[in-house]
Design an enzyme around this catalytic site. Sequence first.
Site, PDB file in Angstrom:
ATOM      1  N   TYR A   1     -36.975 -19.915 -12.127  1.00  8.60           N
ATOM      2  CA  TYR A   1     -36.024 -19.047 -12.827  1.00  8.60           C
ATOM      3  C   TYR A   1     -34.589 -19.415 -12.439  1.00  8.60           C
ATOM      4  O   TYR A   1     -33.713 -19.557 -13.312  1.00  8.60           O
ATOM      5  CB  TYR A   1     -36.298 -17.586 -12.497  1.00  8.60           C
ATOM      6  CG  TYR A   1     -35.345 -16.633 -13.189  1.00  8.60           C
ATOM      7  CD1 TYR A   1     -35.367 -16.501 -14.572  1.00  8.60           C
ATOM      8  CD2 TYR A   1     -34.424 -15.874 -12.466  1.00  8.60           C
ATOM      9  CE1 TYR A   1     -34.488 -15.635 -15.222  1.00  8.60           C
ATOM     10  CE2 TYR A   1     -33.548 -15.009 -13.104  1.00  8.60           C
ATOM     11  CZ  TYR A   1     -33.580 -14.895 -14.482  1.00  8.60           C
ATOM     12  OH  TYR A   1     -32.711 -14.049 -15.118  1.00  8.60           O
TER      13      TYR A   1
ATOM     14  N   ALA B   1     -32.309  -9.816 -29.474  1.00  8.50           N
ATOM     15  CA  ALA B   1     -31.522  -8.614 -29.779  1.00  8.50           C
ATOM     16  C   ALA B   1     -32.371  -7.374 -29.991  1.00  8.50           C
ATOM     17  O   ALA B   1     -31.842  -6.331 -30.375  1.00  8.50           O
ATOM     18  CB  ALA B   1     -30.658  -8.866 -31.025  1.00  8.50           C
TER      19      ALA B   1
ATOM     20  N   SER C   1     -27.413 -15.788 -14.815  1.00  8.63           N
ATOM     21  CA  SER C   1     -27.800 -14.729 -13.888  1.00  8.63           C
ATOM     22  C   SER C   1     -27.252 -15.055 -12.512  1.00  8.63           C
ATOM     23  O   SER C   1     -27.049 -16.228 -12.174  1.00  8.63           O
ATOM     24  CB  SER C   1     -29.326 -14.624 -13.819  1.00  8.63           C
ATOM     25  OG  SER C   1     -29.757 -13.853 -12.715  1.00  8.63           O
TER      26      SER C   1
ATOM     27  N   ILE D   1     -29.915  -6.003 -23.026  1.00  5.84           N
ATOM     28  CA  ILE D   1     -28.552  -6.494 -23.185  1.00  5.84           C
ATOM     29  C   ILE D   1     -28.303  -6.971 -24.608  1.00  5.84           C
ATOM     30  O   ILE D   1     -27.251  -6.711 -25.197  1.00  5.84           O
ATOM     31  CB  ILE D   1     -28.269  -7.643 -22.195  1.00  5.84           C
ATOM     32  CG1 ILE D   1     -28.531  -7.205 -20.753  1.00  5.84           C
ATOM     33  CG2 ILE D   1     -26.843  -8.157 -22.361  1.00  5.84           C
ATOM     34  CD1 ILE D   1     -27.763  -6.000 -20.308  1.00  5.84           C
ATOM     35  N   GLY D   2     -29.266  -7.694 -25.177  1.00  9.57           N
ATOM     36  CA  GLY D   2     -29.096  -8.222 -26.522  1.00  9.57           C
ATOM     37  C   GLY D   2     -28.935  -7.135 -27.560  1.00  9.57           C
ATOM     38  O   GLY D   2     -28.089  -7.236 -28.451  1.00  9.57           O
TER      39      GLY D   2
END
Length: 309
Positions: A175, A22, A150, A26-27
């Site tokens: 990934y 965070a 994703s 985005i977090g």
Amino acid sequence: MPGWTAENVPDQSGRTAVVTGANSGIGYVAARELARRGARVVLACRSEARGRAAEALLRGEVPGADVEFAPLDLADLRSVRGFAAAYASGRDTLDLLVNNAGVMAVPYGRTADGFETQFGVNHLGHFALTGLLLPHLLRTPGARIVSLSSGFHALADIDLTDLNSEREYRRWTAYGRSKTANLLFVHELARRLATAGSDIVAASAHPGYADTNLQTAAAKQEGRKVTERIMAFANVVVAQPAASGALPTLYAATAPGVRPDAFIGPKFGLRGAPAPSRRAKWTLDDTSSEALWAASQELTSVSYDSLVR
């Protein structure tokens, strides 16, 4: 969902949320908007300096916000257990867990527990964290779990015979497999929650192409200045702002009517308002999700006993 924005996030007063990673991107946006709507938010971050800086910034942007930093390194299961124990020492319930933190296309490496870095951080760390916090979520009516995947999950299915990429390591394949693992985890978790009679909603989200430091982190780590500049330029020209990229996460976390195992992303793939997202067929395979679950339990020693009826 047409036109859904952060202004549509319902009142979160009286609710507690944990958001991993965070401190940025985005977090950070998700944590800020949840706090803006009245939630108490725990900023679960690896770096204390960046976590506390994010806490201070958020308090400045949202006066009166009920937020706190807590240390969490998803690359170290001892840290994950420590975070869960610290949370349990002061709270009985948890309304929302946002599994947001992650790494992308980094050089080959291993976590503190010996797992390939992307699989270890993106999947196993969050698998362990969710299992350890699950008793608090089960005690909370209307709780939700949101895991970030994703669009790159479509690059590769998981290889159950080589989860730690020991035979061969290709960073983008690894990934993609870690992001497929995120979706398979939520698929299996949603099924097990339903079997146990729980009303917890477990869902997934992805941000499309959002302007965050995720794209430049690996190049910066390796000192690849040209690649770093190219990715930074693409963020400016192509990407949508992080505030827009966070909307699918916020929708999955707060909007009424989100179904278990939903996958929410931008309407137009890379950008747009939140909408149901396409997903590779292998992310809905029950056999794979069960096998990954069993392997993850063995690797992390987190057993999800609270889901056994």
